[in-house]
Design an enzyme around this catalytic site. Sequence first.
Site, PDB file in Angstrom:
ATOM      1  N   ASN A 203     107.526  56.514  35.641  1.00 21.13           N
ATOM      2  CA  ASN A 203     109.350  56.505  35.618  1.00 21.13           C
ATOM      3  C   ASN A 203     109.241  55.387  34.571  1.00 21.13           C
ATOM      4  OD1 ASN A 203     110.139  57.702  38.059  1.00 21.13           O
ATOM      5  ND2 ASN A 203     108.552  57.190  38.907  1.00 21.13           N
TER       6      ASN A 203
ATOM      7  N   HIS B 118     107.887  63.889  45.056  1.00 21.21           N
ATOM      8  CA  HIS B 118     107.832  62.681  45.342  1.00 21.21           C
ATOM      9  C   HIS B 118     108.512  61.768  43.960  1.00 21.21           C
ATOM     10  CE1 HIS B 118     108.726  58.680  47.352  1.00 21.21           C
ATOM     11  NE2 HIS B 118     108.466  59.093  47.919  1.00 21.21           N
ATOM     12  N   HIS B 119     109.829  60.853  44.002  1.00 19.55           N
ATOM     13  CA  HIS B 119     110.140  60.325  42.773  1.00 19.55           C
ATOM     14  C   HIS B 119     108.586  59.464  41.701  1.00 19.55           C
ATOM     15  CE1 HIS B 119     112.667  59.716  39.218  1.00 19.55           C
ATOM     16  NE2 HIS B 119     113.826  60.121  39.998  1.00 19.55           N
ATOM     17  N   ALA B 120     108.087  59.019  42.886  1.00 18.52           N
ATOM     18  CA  ALA B 120     107.150  57.760  42.908  1.00 18.52           C
ATOM     19  C   ALA B 120     106.034  58.859  41.208  1.00 18.52           C
ATOM     20  CB  ALA B 120     106.409  57.328  44.056  1.00 18.52           C
TER      21      ALA B 120
END
Length: 471
Positions: free
Chosen positions: A321, A142-144
């Site tokens: 991120n 997951h990009h989180a």
Amino acid sequence: MAPPEDDSGEPVTPAGRLFLLPEMNNIIHCAIGLKNKIDIDFTRSAIKNSLMLKHPRFCSLLVRDKNGREHWKKTDIDIDQHFNIVNQKNDSRSSFTDADDVDRVVNEYIADLSVSTPLDISKPLWEVHVLLEQNCAILRVHHALGDGISLMSLFLATCRTAGDPEKIPTLVTGRRPDYGKEGKQKDWRGVILRVLQMVWFSLAFSLEFVLRILWVGDKKTVISGGDGVELWPRKLATAKFLIEDMKTVKRAVANATINDVLFGVISSGLSRYLDHRSPKALQEGQQITGMAMVNLREKQTLQDLSEMLKNNSGSQSRWGNRFGFILLPTFYHEHNVDPLEHVRRAKKMIDRKKQTAEAHFAYHIGHLAMSLLGAKAAYVLNYRVLCNTTFTFSNVVGPQEVITITGNPITFLRVNTSSIPHSLTMHMVSYAGRADMQIMVAKDIIPDPEFLAKCFEDALVEMKEAAAATV
């Protein structure tokens, strides 16, 4: 199923909260091709004891507190819950070569995952799909949990170089250029001129970014996406390049970089494809705007991983991120122009972008929206920009040498993300002298991504031939 409620654990970062929205729910897919057959038991054991599972993000559940705020809560890992073994047989009737057949099967599998299979929030947000027949593992994260640089650094820390089984691969990218010190003009007039240029271009590009949020959009073409397209079925194809070919082109254009060549290839390839799909439909010089992801860390080397793991909030190299984006204008040009002219135009545009704070502006306006208005408002701003542009592009630098994982040599590394409103997304990873670009499309809008991939490949070949003719 809603996340369990809990008031303990580390708070999710603002960017992580954005990626966790149901409307966003962005997942990174990394396809890892392997030379030899995959030993499932050995691979499972190696991952269980790897640095990846020592990282708190990969062994934490997503939970919510009483106020609905997301947190990461440490949990025990059952490695079997994160493994999916797939016996995906190759189609014996296919006319493809073995390598092409593997690419087709893997790409079809990932395309289906990208729109139909969210990650289960009852366990940490990652999983591995092993395609036994294709000797390929697909890591879904997951990009989180982190961006491309964070995840590439962590992945390389679990690998070793093929030449030395004890050596960790390096990720050589270096520091971002300091434009205040470049150029031949060292006097105060040169410094003032560069500052004025930086302020002017920053204001101009930042204003364009704001206008894209409000109402300004690209003219519609046969490759345009839009509201709701993120839910449409996908197809995936791979464009393959040699880094040496890009260097040949780079040397033919004064002071050009690999990125200049790459964006020139995208401009030329899109023009070729549009000529094929809608001849004479576009005006010469019509703008086709993309969103290019830009890493905002001061350094991007593997050595920063130890600092990322120690401290998530102290340095510019922290885990998570940390990227902004720039608007990347490419322009339609008829096929009869000098192939190297695409690179020259790309260089001129990128040189201006380098003098701006556009990527930082995009990052901070998103962060401000998250802090003041919440994740939903930040999502709406991001969604508006996506709907008013045409494509997404990212480029992650991988290792320059051949590497192994669990002693098995890696043959390719490819990355893409789950669907967004663009009908065209392109994600490139360089590895061992090659660069593979995953081209994800909404198949009802772009039904032939394999042809689009060939347009990009042919564009580089034509540039290389033109570069050779200038010697």
